[in-house]
Design an enzyme around this catalytic site. Structure first.
Site, PDB file in Angstrom:
ATOM      1  N   ALA A  10      -2.553   6.303  13.367  1.00 43.17           N
ATOM      2  CA  ALA A  10      -3.824   6.932  12.946  1.00 43.17           C
ATOM      3  C   ALA A  10      -4.162   6.512  11.516  1.00 43.17           C
ATOM      4  CB  ALA A  10      -3.701   8.455  13.036  1.00 43.17           C
ATOM      5  N   GLY A  11      -3.791   5.273  11.188  1.00 40.48           N
ATOM      6  CA  GLY A  11      -4.071   4.777   9.839  1.00 40.48           C
ATOM      7  C   GLY A  11      -5.506   4.290   9.736  1.00 40.48           C
ATOM      8  N   GLN A  12      -5.676   3.190   8.976  1.00 42.70           N
ATOM      9  CA  GLN A  12      -7.032   2.684   8.719  1.00 42.70           C
ATOM     10  C   GLN A  12      -7.709   2.214  10.012  1.00 42.70           C
ATOM     11  OE1 GLN A  12      -8.099   3.576   5.946  1.00 42.70           O
ATOM     12  NE2 GLN A  12      -7.780   2.038   4.385  1.00 42.70           N
ATOM     13  N   ARG A  82      -0.204  -5.736   5.895  1.00 41.06           N
ATOM     14  CA  ARG A  82       0.175  -6.642   4.805  1.00 41.06           C
ATOM     15  C   ARG A  82      -0.336  -6.140   3.465  1.00 41.06           C
ATOM     16  NH1 ARG A  82      -1.967 -12.444   5.751  1.00 41.06           N
ATOM     17  NH2 ARG A  82      -3.637 -11.477   6.958  1.00 41.06           N
ATOM     18  N   ILE A 118      -2.422  -4.232  18.449  1.00 40.62           N
ATOM     19  CA  ILE A 118      -3.099  -4.797  17.264  1.00 40.62           C
ATOM     20  C   ILE A 118      -2.090  -5.020  16.130  1.00 40.62           C
ATOM     21  CG2 ILE A 118      -4.922  -4.418  15.542  1.00 40.62           C
ATOM     22  CD1 ILE A 118      -6.569  -2.945  17.542  1.00 40.62           C
ATOM     23  N   THR A 119      -0.957  -4.351  16.210  1.00 41.39           N
ATOM     24  CA  THR A 119       0.060  -4.447  15.155  1.00 41.39           C
ATOM     25  C   THR A 119       0.509  -5.896  14.946  1.00 41.39           C
ATOM     26  OG1 THR A 119       0.841  -2.233  15.710  1.00 41.39           O
ATOM     27  CG2 THR A 119       2.371  -3.624  14.494  1.00 41.39           C
ATOM     28  N   ARG A 151     -15.208 -13.394  13.031  1.00 45.21           N
ATOM     29  CA  ARG A 151     -15.232 -13.889  11.643  1.00 45.21           C
ATOM     30  C   ARG A 151     -15.854 -15.293  11.594  1.00 45.21           C
ATOM     31  NH1 ARG A 151      -9.166 -11.693  10.046  1.00 45.21           N
ATOM     32  NH2 ARG A 151      -9.876  -9.695   9.253  1.00 45.21           N
ATOM     33  N   HIS A 175      -2.528 -15.626  16.236  1.00 48.59           N
ATOM     34  CA  HIS A 175      -3.270 -14.978  15.154  1.00 48.59           C
ATOM     35  C   HIS A 175      -2.498 -15.237  13.862  1.00 48.59           C
ATOM     36  CE1 HIS A 175      -5.807 -12.168  13.123  1.00 48.59           C
ATOM     37  NE2 HIS A 175      -4.820 -11.366  12.822  1.00 48.59           N
TER      38      HIS A 175
HETATM   39  P1  A3D Z   1      -2.101   1.684   8.265  1.00 46.01           P
HETATM   40  O1  A3D Z   1      -3.354   2.216   7.690  1.00 46.01           O
HETATM   41  O2  A3D Z   1      -0.886   1.631   7.406  1.00 46.01           O
HETATM   42  O3  A3D Z   1      -1.774   2.533   9.580  1.00 46.01           O
HETATM   43  C1  A3D Z   1      -0.583   2.404  10.300  1.00 46.01           C
HETATM   44  C2  A3D Z   1      -0.207   3.784  10.808  1.00 46.01           C
HETATM   45  O4  A3D Z   1       0.932   3.639  11.652  1.00 46.01           O
HETATM   46  C3  A3D Z   1       0.171   4.766   9.685  1.00 46.01           C
HETATM   47  O5  A3D Z   1      -0.676   5.913   9.751  1.00 46.01           O
HETATM   48  C4  A3D Z   1       1.624   5.107   9.988  1.00 46.01           C
HETATM   49  O6  A3D Z   1       1.967   6.459   9.703  1.00 46.01           O
HETATM   50  C5  A3D Z   1       1.688   4.832  11.489  1.00 46.01           C
HETATM   51  N1  A3D Z   1       3.031   4.634  12.001  1.00 46.01           N
HETATM   52  C6  A3D Z   1       4.117   4.075  11.394  1.00 46.01           C
HETATM   53  N2  A3D Z   1       5.177   4.115  12.210  1.00 46.01           N
HETATM   54  C7  A3D Z   1       4.774   4.696  13.365  1.00 46.01           C
HETATM   55  C8  A3D Z   1       5.410   5.007  14.596  1.00 46.01           C
HETATM   56  N3  A3D Z   1       6.705   4.717  14.797  1.00 46.01           N
HETATM   57  N4  A3D Z   1       4.684   5.612  15.556  1.00 46.01           N
HETATM   58  C9  A3D Z   1       3.374   5.898  15.365  1.00 46.01           C
HETATM   59  N5  A3D Z   1       2.720   5.644  14.220  1.00 46.01           N
HETATM   60  C10 A3D Z   1       3.404   5.034  13.230  1.00 46.01           C
HETATM   61  O7  A3D Z   1      -2.328   0.187   8.830  1.00 46.01           O
HETATM   62  P2  A3D Z   1      -3.664  -0.426   9.479  1.00 46.01           P
HETATM   63  O8  A3D Z   1      -4.260   0.566  10.421  1.00 46.01           O
HETATM   64  O9  A3D Z   1      -4.498  -1.024   8.402  1.00 46.01           O
HETATM   65  O10 A3D Z   1      -3.027  -1.645  10.295  1.00 46.01           O
HETATM   66  C11 A3D Z   1      -2.188  -1.407  11.405  1.00 46.01           C
HETATM   67  C12 A3D Z   1      -1.552  -2.704  11.921  1.00 46.01           C
HETATM   68  O11 A3D Z   1      -2.579  -3.589  12.384  1.00 46.01           O
HETATM   69  C13 A3D Z   1      -0.778  -3.506  10.855  1.00 46.01           C
HETATM   70  O12 A3D Z   1       0.399  -4.025  11.441  1.00 46.01           O
HETATM   71  C14 A3D Z   1      -1.733  -4.628  10.500  1.00 46.01           C
HETATM   72  O13 A3D Z   1      -1.074  -5.767  10.003  1.00 46.01           O
HETATM   73  C15 A3D Z   1      -2.361  -4.896  11.845  1.00 46.01           C
HETATM   74  N6  A3D Z   1      -3.628  -5.629  11.825  1.00 46.01           N
HETATM   75  C16 A3D Z   1      -3.826  -6.530  12.818  1.00 46.01           C
HETATM   76  C17 A3D Z   1      -4.993  -7.259  12.868  1.00 46.01           C
HETATM   77  C18 A3D Z   1      -5.192  -8.250  13.963  1.00 46.01           C
HETATM   78  O14 A3D Z   1      -6.225  -8.867  14.039  1.00 46.01           O
HETATM   79  C19 A3D Z   1      -4.151  -8.463  14.946  1.00 46.01           C
HETATM   80  C20 A3D Z   1      -5.985  -7.080  11.900  1.00 46.01           C
HETATM   81  C21 A3D Z   1      -5.757  -6.144  10.896  1.00 46.01           C
HETATM   82  C22 A3D Z   1      -4.569  -5.418  10.870  1.00 46.01           C
END
Ligand code: A3D
Length: 315
Positions: A10-12, A82, A118-119, A151, A175
């Site tokens: 439930a992050g960004q 990242r 997506i991770t 993009r 990716h």
């Molecule tokens: P972020 O805002 O840090 O959210 C991640 C969430 O995951 C946080 O709220 C954490 O508490 C939660 N979390 C951690 N461990 C667990 C778990 N075991 N079970 C459930 N929840 C957990 O990150 P974000 O939302 O910005 O990005 C999430 C992922 O997407 C990252 O790995 C990024 O690198 C990736 N991402 C991928 C793309 C692609 O195009 C593939 C683009 C942008 C980001």
């Protein structure tokens, strides 16, 4: 009956996914996070926008896997993003452990769902997710190509001063910095891209697309892109839930297509009610094929590194 989408993380991106799904009324939403307060707080906040937006979906926040039971779609963003100076591959060890837990939660509670990962590092995470969960490979898919293509189209539209909807394109491969934008499969107002752009300008746009994520991280400093990644995830989920059968570039399991077996790679697929219904093999010229091979090699190498971290990934 209303559909159900569970968002693991439930992050960004997770929060943005929840908001978009709610605005578009695609399904009810379960927002799951190990940090319960984040999931509950965001769910409540979004719910309170419903009377303004006129949305009729329900959204709850939780840290209990039972709540994701019988989801139609599960979208995974759990993990760490990242920071400036990091590559996607630097996330491998941490996110692999998280994906293992998530895969177990899905296997137990929603084994029939269409699962979108997506991770990052995306191609290896989606492969690990499929192995850990044991779900059929046509139901486990990675989101990257829709974002990378979006993009690429955006940068082209700015350069050529053409509305983005008049540009058809596709980005294949993994990716990462080896992704493969496809100028020969790109059309602008129906014309081949190479007829309307100079080579140097195109090369610059391809390079900017490959580094599109890093450009945003540099601005944000504390995290990575989330609006466009969430929009891309929603397009994939919607195509499945509404059986739209859209052709979308996704990280999909190859079983001989493009000359590869037993590996995930970004290729055009048809997404409908059965998940990945078809992998479309487009013709690649020598340069494109070579770039695609380089990209697959990078994914294989990273997966080998993942296997060293966790022997459970050895099939
Ligand atoms: P972020 O805002 O840090 O959210 C991640 C969430 O995951 C946080 O709220 C954490 O508490 C939660 N979390 C951690 N461990 C667990 C778990 N075991 N079970 C459930 N929840 C957990 O990150 P974000 O939302 O910005 O990005 C999430 C992922 O997407 C990252 O790995 C990024 O690198 C990736 N991402 C991928 C793309 C692609 O195009 C593939 C683009 C942008 C980001």
């Amino acid at each position: 009956m209303k559909k159900k989408i569970s968002l693991i993380g439930a992050g960004q991106i997770g929060g943005t996914l929840a908001h978009l799904i709610n605005l578009k009324e695609i399904a009810d939403v379960v927002l799951f996070d190990v940090v319960e307060g984040t999931a509950k707080g965001k769910a409540l906040d979004i719910s309170q926008s419903n009377s303004v937006d006129g949305s009729n979906t329900e959204i709850i926040g939780t840290s209990k896997y039972e709540d994701i039971k019988n989801s139609d779609v599960v979208i995974i963003t759990a993990g760490v993003p990242r920071k400036p100076g990091m590559t996607r591959d630097d996330l491998l060890g941490t996110n692999l452990k998280i994906i293992k837990q998530v895969a177990e939660g899905i296997k137990k509670n929603s084994p029939n769902a269409f699962v979108i990962c997506i991770t990052n590092p995306l191609d290896v995470m989606v492969m690990a997710l499929q192995i850990y969960s044991g779900l059929p490979s046509n139901k486990v898919v990675g989101m990257a190509g829709v974002l990378d293509t979006s993009r690429f189209r955006y940068f082209l539209s700015k350069e050529l001063k053409v509305p983005v909807k008049n540009i058809e394109s596709i980005v294949l491969g993994g990716h990462g910095d080896t992704m493969v934008p496809m100028p020969n499969h790109t059309k602008v107002n129906g014309k081949l891209l190479r007829e309307v752009i100079q080579k140097e300008k195109l090369d610059k746009i391809i390079d900017r697309t490959r580094k599109g994520g890093a450009e945003i991280i540099k601005f944000l400093e504390k995290g990575s892109a989330f609006y466009a990644p969430a929009a891309a995830g929603v397009e994939m989920a919607e195509s499945y839930i509404k059986n739209l059968k859209k052709t979308l570039p996704c990280a999909a399991y190859l079983n001989g297509e493009y000359g590869y077996k037993g590996i995930y790679a970004g290729v055009p697929v048809v997404v409908g009610k059965n998940g990945i219904e078809k992998i479309i093999e487009i013709e690649l010229d020598n340069v494109e094929k070579n770039n695609f091979d380089v990209s697959i090699k990078a994914v294989k190498e990273l997966f080998d590194a993942a296997k060293k971290i966790d022997k459970d990934l050895e099939k």
